[in-house]
Design an enzyme around this catalytic site. Structure first.
Site, mmCIF file in Angstrom:
data_model
loop_
_atom_site.group_PDB
_atom_site.id
_atom_site.type_symbol
_atom_site.label_atom_id
_atom_site.label_comp_id
_atom_site.label_asym_id
_atom_site.label_seq_id
_atom_site.Cartn_x
_atom_site.Cartn_y
_atom_site.Cartn_z
ATOM 1 N N TRP A 11 0.820 -1.231 0.000
ATOM 2 C CA TRP A 11 0.000 0.000 0.000
ATOM 3 C C TRP A 11 0.842 1.264 0.000
ATOM 4 O O TRP A 11 0.337 2.355 -0.173
ATOM 5 C CB TRP A 11 -0.930 0.017 1.214
ATOM 6 C CG TRP A 11 -1.937 -1.095 1.267
ATOM 7 C CD1 TRP A 11 -2.061 -2.158 0.410
ATOM 8 C CD2 TRP A 11 -2.982 -1.261 2.235
ATOM 9 N NE1 TRP A 11 -3.101 -2.960 0.791
ATOM 10 C CE2 TRP A 11 -3.684 -2.434 1.916
ATOM 11 C CE3 TRP A 11 -3.376 -0.524 3.356
ATOM 12 C CZ2 TRP A 11 -4.771 -2.886 2.656
ATOM 13 C CZ3 TRP A 11 -4.451 -0.970 4.109
ATOM 14 C CH2 TRP A 11 -5.138 -2.144 3.757
ATOM 15 N N LYS A 12 2.142 1.131 0.257
ATOM 16 C CA LYS A 12 3.044 2.295 0.356
ATOM 17 C C LYS A 12 2.471 3.300 1.360
ATOM 18 O O LYS A 12 1.870 2.876 2.344
ATOM 19 C CB LYS A 12 3.286 2.890 -1.037
ATOM 20 C CG LYS A 12 3.761 1.823 -2.033
ATOM 21 C CD LYS A 12 4.259 2.367 -3.332
ATOM 22 C CE LYS A 12 4.694 1.209 -4.226
ATOM 23 N NZ LYS A 12 5.249 1.650 -5.493
ATOM 24 N N HIS A 95 13.090 -2.232 -0.996
ATOM 25 C CA HIS A 95 12.240 -1.674 -2.052
ATOM 26 C C HIS A 95 12.989 -0.520 -2.721
ATOM 27 O O HIS A 95 13.691 0.241 -2.047
ATOM 28 C CB HIS A 95 10.915 -1.196 -1.457
ATOM 29 C CG HIS A 95 9.908 -0.875 -2.514
ATOM 30 N ND1 HIS A 95 9.957 0.287 -3.237
ATOM 31 C CD2 HIS A 95 8.872 -1.590 -3.000
ATOM 32 C CE1 HIS A 95 8.973 0.281 -4.128
ATOM 33 N NE2 HIS A 95 8.299 -0.843 -4.008
ATOM 34 N N GLU A 167 11.488 -5.865 -9.324
ATOM 35 C CA GLU A 167 10.719 -4.665 -9.612
ATOM 36 C C GLU A 167 11.592 -3.679 -10.391
ATOM 37 O O GLU A 167 12.327 -2.891 -9.788
ATOM 38 C CB GLU A 167 10.255 -4.003 -8.305
ATOM 39 C CG GLU A 167 9.366 -4.866 -7.445
ATOM 40 C CD GLU A 167 8.475 -4.029 -6.535
ATOM 41 O OE1 GLU A 167 7.262 -4.226 -6.573
ATOM 42 O OE2 GLU A 167 8.991 -3.152 -5.814
ATOM 43 N N SER A 210 3.703 -1.782 -12.020
ATOM 44 C CA SER A 210 2.509 -1.562 -12.853
ATOM 45 C C SER A 210 1.730 -2.853 -13.152
ATOM 46 O O SER A 210 1.180 -3.003 -14.248
ATOM 47 C CB SER A 210 2.881 -0.825 -14.140
ATOM 48 O OG SER A 210 3.416 0.457 -13.833
ATOM 49 N N GLY A 231 1.507 -2.519 -6.321
ATOM 50 C CA GLY A 231 1.392 -1.225 -5.648
ATOM 51 C C GLY A 231 0.007 -0.641 -5.846
ATOM 52 O O GLY A 231 -0.971 -1.067 -5.220
ATOM 53 N N GLY A 232 -0.091 0.304 -6.764
ATOM 54 C CA GLY A 232 -1.340 1.048 -6.985
ATOM 55 C C GLY A 232 -2.583 0.179 -7.115
ATOM 56 O O GLY A 232 -3.637 0.489 -6.532
HETATM 57 P P1 13P Z 1 3.009 -0.143 -8.806
HETATM 58 O O1 13P Z 1 2.236 -1.447 -8.901
HETATM 59 O O2 13P Z 1 2.159 0.997 -8.318
HETATM 60 O O3 13P Z 1 3.764 0.143 -10.043
HETATM 61 O O4 13P Z 1 4.099 -0.345 -7.640
HETATM 62 C C1 13P Z 1 4.887 -1.475 -7.660
HETATM 63 C C2 13P Z 1 5.620 -1.550 -6.394
HETATM 64 O O5 13P Z 1 6.515 -0.779 -6.131
HETATM 65 C C3 13P Z 1 5.205 -2.588 -5.435
HETATM 66 O O6 13P Z 1 6.113 -2.699 -4.383
#
Ligand code: 13P
Length: 252
Positions: A11-12, A95, A167, A210, A231-232
């Protein structure tokens, strides 16, 4: 050696308390029927509530970061032991946002990895090249350095608690995911390193950058992609649920 998919939602620094609560509930319900490992990785402040909420469900909780020391005068930091005691099963290390914005070197990532393993959690160790590094033809060299730094320090017995997330930095949050072929090339390369280091353990290699419900199926069809670090797209339970469903389908 069996291949179990892992789909983890990072979720950051997102969600306020009400959103976090409803997202946890949503993920529990979309993960219910799937035969894959599912984890949510919320900000620190929501971990206790998240752990309580997922009890009795198939969803595990992870943390985004930790300090490598066990305790002491490190204002603002949180130890791996604390996270394990709070009920976290996973913690991320290295990360690219930590490497880039908070100056985490390979050496720090290794220390964190060992602290996470020592605390009894599974580490999701993140690696990946920048756009410049890829354009210079150095993607594999960079990933090799990052993976080697980590695996060379891990005890044989601990490999069962390791996952690697590839990543590519240029694919994170950009909407420009690696193509399944680009990802597979690097995953296969990482697999070779891991098989040499831990011949008896199938270490999951997740793809991140992504990932959406539109590209998950193609990515999961690759032989060396064992899941995703999302992530998003993990911030919407229905979209995350479709990514989980794609992993479920690929694993059956
Ligand atoms: P996104 O899926 O938003 O590109 O982020 C990937 C990520 O950094 C997951 O740790």
């Amino acid at each position: 050696m069996s291949r179990t998919f892992l789909v983890a939602g990072n979720w950051k620094m997102n969600t306020l308390p009400e959103e976090a609560e409803s997202l946890v509930r949503g993920v529990i319900s979309v993960a219910e029927a799937a035969n894959v490992n599912v984890a949510i990785i919320p900000p620190f402040v929501y971990l206790f509530d998240a752990v309580r909420s997922v009890q009795g469900s198939s969803v595990a909780v992870g943390a985004q970061n930790c300090h490598y020391e066990k305790k002491g005068a490190f204002t603002g930091e949180i130890s791996a032991e604390m996270l394990a005691a709070a009920g976290c099963r996973y913690t991320l290390a290295g990360h690219s946002e930590r490497r880039l914005y908070f100056g985490e070197s390979d050496e720090i990532v290794v220390k964190k990895t060992l602290a996470i393993l020592d605390a009894g959690m599974t580490v999701i160790a993140c690696v990946g090249e920048t756009l410049n590094e890829r354009q210079a033809g150095n993607a594999l060299k960079v990933v090799e350095r990052q993976v080697d730094a980590i695996v060379s320090k891990i005890d044989k017995d601990a490999f069962a608690n390791v996952a690697i997330a590839y990543e590519p930095v240029w694919a994170i949050g950009t909407g420009l995911a690696a193509t399944p072929e680009q990802a597979q090339e690097v995953h296969k390369f990482i697999r070779t390193i891991l098989t040499t280091a831990a011949p008896d353990t199938h270490i999951p290699i997740l793809y991140g950058g992504s990932v959406t419900d539109a590209n998950a199926t193609e990515l999961f069809a690759q032989p060396d992609i064992d899941g995703a670090l999302v992530g998003g797209a993990s911030l919407k339970a229905d979209v995350f649920g479709r990514i989980i469903a794609a992993a479920d389908k690929a694993s059956s």
